[in-house]
Scaffold this motif. Sequence first.
Motif, PDB file in Angstrom:
ATOM      1  N   MET A 180       0.769  -1.257   0.039  1.00  6.65           N
ATOM      2  CA  MET A 180       0.189  -0.200  -0.087  1.00  6.65           C
ATOM      3  C   MET A 180       0.808   1.106   0.007  1.00  6.65           C
ATOM      4  SD  MET A 180      -2.756   1.310   2.731  1.00  6.65           S
ATOM      5  CE  MET A 180      -3.956  -0.065   2.435  1.00  6.65           C
ATOM      6  N   VAL A 181       1.724   1.353   0.981  1.00 10.11           N
ATOM      7  CA  VAL A 181       2.702   2.340   0.888  1.00 10.11           C
ATOM      8  C   VAL A 181       3.565   2.632  -0.258  1.00 10.11           C
ATOM      9  CG1 VAL A 181       4.593   3.539   2.200  1.00 10.11           C
ATOM     10  CG2 VAL A 181       2.784   2.509   3.578  1.00 10.11           C
ATOM     11  N   ARG A 182       4.291   1.331  -0.646  1.00  9.68           N
ATOM     12  CA  ARG A 182       5.013   1.342  -1.820  1.00  9.68           C
ATOM     13  C   ARG A 182       4.148   1.942  -3.215  1.00  9.68           C
ATOM     14  NH1 ARG A 182       7.349  -3.245   0.444  1.00  9.68           N
ATOM     15  NH2 ARG A 182       5.879  -4.323  -0.560  1.00  9.68           N
ATOM     16  N   GLY A 183       2.855   1.623  -3.102  1.00 10.25           N
ATOM     17  CA  GLY A 183       1.994   1.997  -4.222  1.00 10.25           C
ATOM     18  C   GLY A 183       1.528   3.623  -4.251  1.00 10.25           C
ATOM     19  N   ALA A 184       1.768   3.781  -2.929  1.00 12.37           N
ATOM     20  CA  ALA A 184       1.468   5.468  -2.902  1.00 12.37           C
ATOM     21  C   ALA A 184       2.548   6.160  -3.026  1.00 12.37           C
ATOM     22  CB  ALA A 184       0.904   5.950  -1.261  1.00 12.37           C
ATOM     23  N   ASP A 185       3.907   5.633  -2.958  1.00 15.49           N
ATOM     24  CA  ASP A 185       5.087   6.261  -3.170  1.00 15.49           C
ATOM     25  C   ASP A 185       5.214   6.395  -4.686  1.00 15.49           C
ATOM     26  OD1 ASP A 185       5.959   6.934  -0.580  1.00 15.49           O
ATOM     27  OD2 ASP A 185       6.928   5.477  -0.212  1.00 15.49           O
ATOM     28  N   GLN A 186       4.622   5.602  -5.378  1.00 20.74           N
ATOM     29  CA  GLN A 186       4.689   5.798  -6.997  1.00 20.74           C
ATOM     30  C   GLN A 186       4.582   7.188  -7.326  1.00 20.74           C
ATOM     31  OE1 GLN A 186       2.801   2.511  -8.727  1.00 20.74           O
ATOM     32  NE2 GLN A 186       4.294   0.874  -7.769  1.00 20.74           N
ATOM     33  N   ASP A 187       3.443   7.863  -6.695  1.00 25.70           N
ATOM     34  CA  ASP A 187       3.144   9.268  -7.021  1.00 25.70           C
ATOM     35  C   ASP A 187       4.099  10.167  -6.472  1.00 25.70           C
ATOM     36  OD1 ASP A 187       1.624  11.687  -6.470  1.00 25.70           O
ATOM     37  OD2 ASP A 187       0.499  10.668  -7.940  1.00 25.70           O
ATOM     38  N   ALA A 188       4.768  10.893  -7.492  1.00 24.25           N
ATOM     39  CA  ALA A 188       5.845  11.661  -6.865  1.00 24.25           C
ATOM     40  C   ALA A 188       5.346  12.719  -5.907  1.00 24.25           C
ATOM     41  CB  ALA A 188       6.460  12.526  -8.198  1.00 24.25           C
ATOM     42  N   VAL A 189       4.526  13.311  -6.091  1.00 18.12           N
ATOM     43  CA  VAL A 189       3.907  14.352  -5.195  1.00 18.12           C
ATOM     44  C   VAL A 189       3.501  13.788  -3.820  1.00 18.12           C
ATOM     45  CG1 VAL A 189       2.065  16.099  -4.761  1.00 18.12           C
ATOM     46  CG2 VAL A 189       2.802  16.078  -6.919  1.00 18.12           C
ATOM     47  N   LEU A 190       2.797  12.572  -3.725  1.00 18.07           N
ATOM     48  CA  LEU A 190       2.749  11.935  -2.354  1.00 18.07           C
ATOM     49  C   LEU A 190       3.611  11.789  -1.858  1.00 18.07           C
ATOM     50  CD1 LEU A 190      -0.488   9.640  -3.439  1.00 18.07           C
ATOM     51  CD2 LEU A 190      -0.280  12.013  -2.297  1.00 18.07           C
ATOM     52  N   ARG A 191       4.878  11.219  -2.543  1.00 18.98           N
ATOM     53  CA  ARG A 191       6.109  10.672  -2.081  1.00 18.98           C
ATOM     54  C   ARG A 191       6.799  12.071  -1.391  1.00 18.98           C
ATOM     55  NH1 ARG A 191       7.892   8.826  -6.253  1.00 18.98           N
ATOM     56  NH2 ARG A 191       9.180  10.186  -6.946  1.00 18.98           N
ATOM     57  N   GLU A 192       7.083  13.204  -2.101  1.00 20.98           N
ATOM     58  CA  GLU A 192       7.570  14.051  -1.681  1.00 20.98           C
ATOM     59  C   GLU A 192       6.901  14.825  -0.548  1.00 20.98           C
ATOM     60  OE1 GLU A 192       8.650  17.037  -4.764  1.00 20.98           O
ATOM     61  OE2 GLU A 192       8.669  15.668  -6.165  1.00 20.98           O
ATOM     62  N   LEU A 193       5.635  14.951  -0.413  1.00 19.90           N
ATOM     63  CA  LEU A 193       4.980  15.391   0.589  1.00 19.90           C
ATOM     64  C   LEU A 193       5.082  14.577   2.031  1.00 19.90           C
ATOM     65  CD1 LEU A 193       1.462  16.454  -0.840  1.00 19.90           C
ATOM     66  CD2 LEU A 193       2.892  17.848   0.458  1.00 19.90           C
ATOM     67  N   ARG A 194       5.060  13.221   1.909  1.00 21.37           N
ATOM     68  CA  ARG A 194       5.461  12.708   2.986  1.00 21.37           C
ATOM     69  C   ARG A 194       6.950  12.649   3.396  1.00 21.37           C
ATOM     70  NH1 ARG A 194       7.209   7.341   4.142  1.00 21.37           N
ATOM     71  NH2 ARG A 194       7.302   6.662   1.799  1.00 21.37           N
ATOM     72  N   GLN A 195       7.863  12.763   2.444  1.00 21.64           N
ATOM     73  CA  GLN A 195       9.130  12.861   3.067  1.00 21.64           C
ATOM     74  C   GLN A 195       9.405  14.546   3.768  1.00 21.64           C
ATOM     75  OE1 GLN A 195      11.221  12.554  -1.010  1.00 21.64           O
ATOM     76  NE2 GLN A 195      11.230  10.223  -0.540  1.00 21.64           N
ATOM     77  N   ARG A 196       8.330  15.365   3.564  1.00 23.18           N
ATOM     78  CA  ARG A 196       8.527  16.549   3.963  1.00 23.18           C
ATOM     79  C   ARG A 196       8.001  16.695   5.450  1.00 23.18           C
ATOM     80  NH1 ARG A 196      10.241  20.874   1.426  1.00 23.18           N
ATOM     81  NH2 ARG A 196       8.824  22.334   2.461  1.00 23.18           N
ATOM     82  N   LEU A 197       7.069  15.550   5.990  1.00 23.69           N
ATOM     83  CA  LEU A 197       6.683  15.531   7.287  1.00 23.69           C
ATOM     84  C   LEU A 197       7.924  15.704   8.351  1.00 23.69           C
ATOM     85  CD1 LEU A 197       4.221  12.587   6.842  1.00 23.69           C
ATOM     86  CD2 LEU A 197       3.551  14.926   7.011  1.00 23.69           C
ATOM     87  N   PRO A 198       7.430  15.843   9.422  1.00 26.10           N
ATOM     88  CA  PRO A 198       8.251  15.947  10.622  1.00 26.10           C
ATOM     89  C   PRO A 198       8.631  14.704  11.204  1.00 26.10           C
ATOM     90  CG  PRO A 198       6.012  16.615  11.340  1.00 26.10           C
ATOM     91  CD  PRO A 198       5.976  16.472  10.072  1.00 26.10           C
ATOM     92  N   TRP A 199      10.251  14.576  11.253  1.00 28.97           N
ATOM     93  CA  TRP A 199      10.471  13.163  12.077  1.00 28.97           C
ATOM     94  C   TRP A 199       9.968  13.146  13.098  1.00 28.97           C
ATOM     95  CZ3 TRP A 199      12.608  11.613  16.543  1.00 28.97           C
ATOM     96  CH2 TRP A 199      13.328  10.383  16.508  1.00 28.97           C
ATOM     97  N   PRO A 200       9.456  11.995  13.377  1.00 24.12           N
ATOM     98  CA  PRO A 200       9.591  10.772  12.900  1.00 24.12           C
ATOM     99  C   PRO A 200       8.576  10.183  12.011  1.00 24.12           C
ATOM    100  CG  PRO A 200       8.873  10.262  15.047  1.00 24.12           C
ATOM    101  CD  PRO A 200       8.798  11.674  14.879  1.00 24.12           C
ATOM    102  N   SER A 201       7.366  10.981  11.657  1.00 20.64           N
ATOM    103  CA  SER A 201       6.386  10.583  11.025  1.00 20.64           C
ATOM    104  C   SER A 201       6.850  10.636   9.329  1.00 20.64           C
ATOM    105  CB  SER A 201       5.516  11.479  11.091  1.00 20.64           C
ATOM    106  OG  SER A 201       5.919  12.710  10.805  1.00 20.64           O
ATOM    107  N   ASN A 202       8.074  10.963   8.675  1.00 21.25           N
ATOM    108  CA  ASN A 202       8.317  11.144   7.597  1.00 21.25           C
ATOM    109  C   ASN A 202       9.149   9.912   7.275  1.00 21.25           C
ATOM    110  OD1 ASN A 202      10.687  11.331   8.835  1.00 21.25           O
ATOM    111  ND2 ASN A 202      11.444  13.241   7.628  1.00 21.25           N
ATOM    112  N   LYS A 203       9.248   8.887   8.265  1.00 28.72           N
ATOM    113  CA  LYS A 203      10.038   7.773   7.663  1.00 28.72           C
ATOM    114  C   LYS A 203       9.115   6.431   7.339  1.00 28.72           C
ATOM    115  CE  LYS A 203      13.060   6.068  10.312  1.00 28.72           C
ATOM    116  NZ  LYS A 203      13.957   5.697  11.466  1.00 28.72           N
ATOM    117  N   THR A 204       9.595   5.605   6.514  1.00 32.31           N
ATOM    118  CA  THR A 204       8.894   4.249   6.130  1.00 32.31           C
ATOM    119  C   THR A 204       9.685   3.237   7.008  1.00 32.31           C
ATOM    120  OG1 THR A 204       8.403   4.797   4.037  1.00 32.31           O
ATOM    121  CG2 THR A 204       8.312   2.583   4.636  1.00 32.31           C
TER     122      THR A 204
END
Length: 307
Positions: A180-204
Motif C-alpha cells: 500500500m505504501v509503496r503504491g502511494a510512493d509511486q506518485d511523486a507528489v505524495l512521496r515528496e509530501l510524505r518526505q517533508r513531514l516532521p521526523w519521525p512521521s516522515n520515515k517508512t
Amino acid sequence: MVVTGAARGVGELLAGRLSARGATVALVGLEPERLSEVSGRLPGESGHWYADVTDHDAMARVAREVEERFGRVDIVVANAGVAAGGLFAASDPDAWRRVIEVNLIGSAITARAFLPVLTQNRGYLLQIASLAALAPAPLMTAYCAAKSGVEAYAHSLRAEVGPQGVRVGVAYLSWTDTDMVRGADQDAVLRELRQRLPWPSNKTYPPGPAVDRIVAGMERRASHVYGQWWLRGMQGVRGWLPGVIGVVGQREMRRFGPRLGQVRTGLVGAGGAADEGARGSATGGTTGSTTGSTTGSTAGGTQGRGY
C-alpha cells in the motif's frame, strides 16, 4: 484466529508470526492464489477464505465455516484495508467511497460476523487503525476519515462487549513498508509530501518490528497497541494536531500548487488493484457465489496495510 487482508503486507506477516507461536490461522481476503501460498507456508494449521469484507452474507458464511472447521475462534484481527490519495475535490467518487466501505464498514461487518463466537469464547477483537486516526492529513481525506471512524467505533464497541468477556483493541501503525505504501510512493507528489513531514512521521518503517509489537499486544489482549514506539506519545498531543496540520498543510498545498492535480486518485498498491479487479469481475458477472471447504467466493475485498 482470523486475519482479514491476509494475502500480503501486515496481514500476511502477522499470520506467519502467530502460526509460528502455535495459533491456528484463518486467512481472509482477495487474491486466492496468494492466500493459498501464504497458508501453505504457515508452520501450523491454517485455511484460507476468499471474501469481501463489505459483504455481510459472505462474512457471516466465513464465520460459520471457520468455526465448523477449527472448532472455535478466540481472536479476530480486522486488518483489511485500501487507500486512495489526491485532492478531495478532484477525487474519484467511487474510489473515495470504497476506502470508507472497506476500512470502516468492512471492519464493522467483520466484527458483526464473528462477535457471536468471540462472545462464546470470551475472545479478543483487534482493529487495525493508523497514525491517520491521530493526525488527519491533506490528500488523504477518505483514509483519515475511515481510520478515525474505526478507532471511534472500536472504542465504543469495547464498552458494549466488555461485560460479555470480549476484549477490543486498537492497533496504530505509521508508514510501514507494505504494498500500500509503496503504491502511494509511486506518485511523486505524495512521496515528496510524505518526505517533508516532521521526523519521525516522515520515515517508512519495516513491518517486522511493528508486527512483533502487535503480537505482543495481542498476547496481553491490550486495549491499545502501537506499531512504532513514538505513536504512544501522539495520544497526548492529538488534540493539537488538526490545527497544526491545517496551518502547515496549507503551506505545503501552496508549495506544490498545480502539481496536486496530477496525483492519481484511484486505489493504490496491489491490494487496491485486487479490489478494483474483483469488483470489476463481479460487475461483469464472472464471479460466482459458491463456497468450498476453505474458500468463500464472494467478489470484492481488500489486502494490505500501511499508514
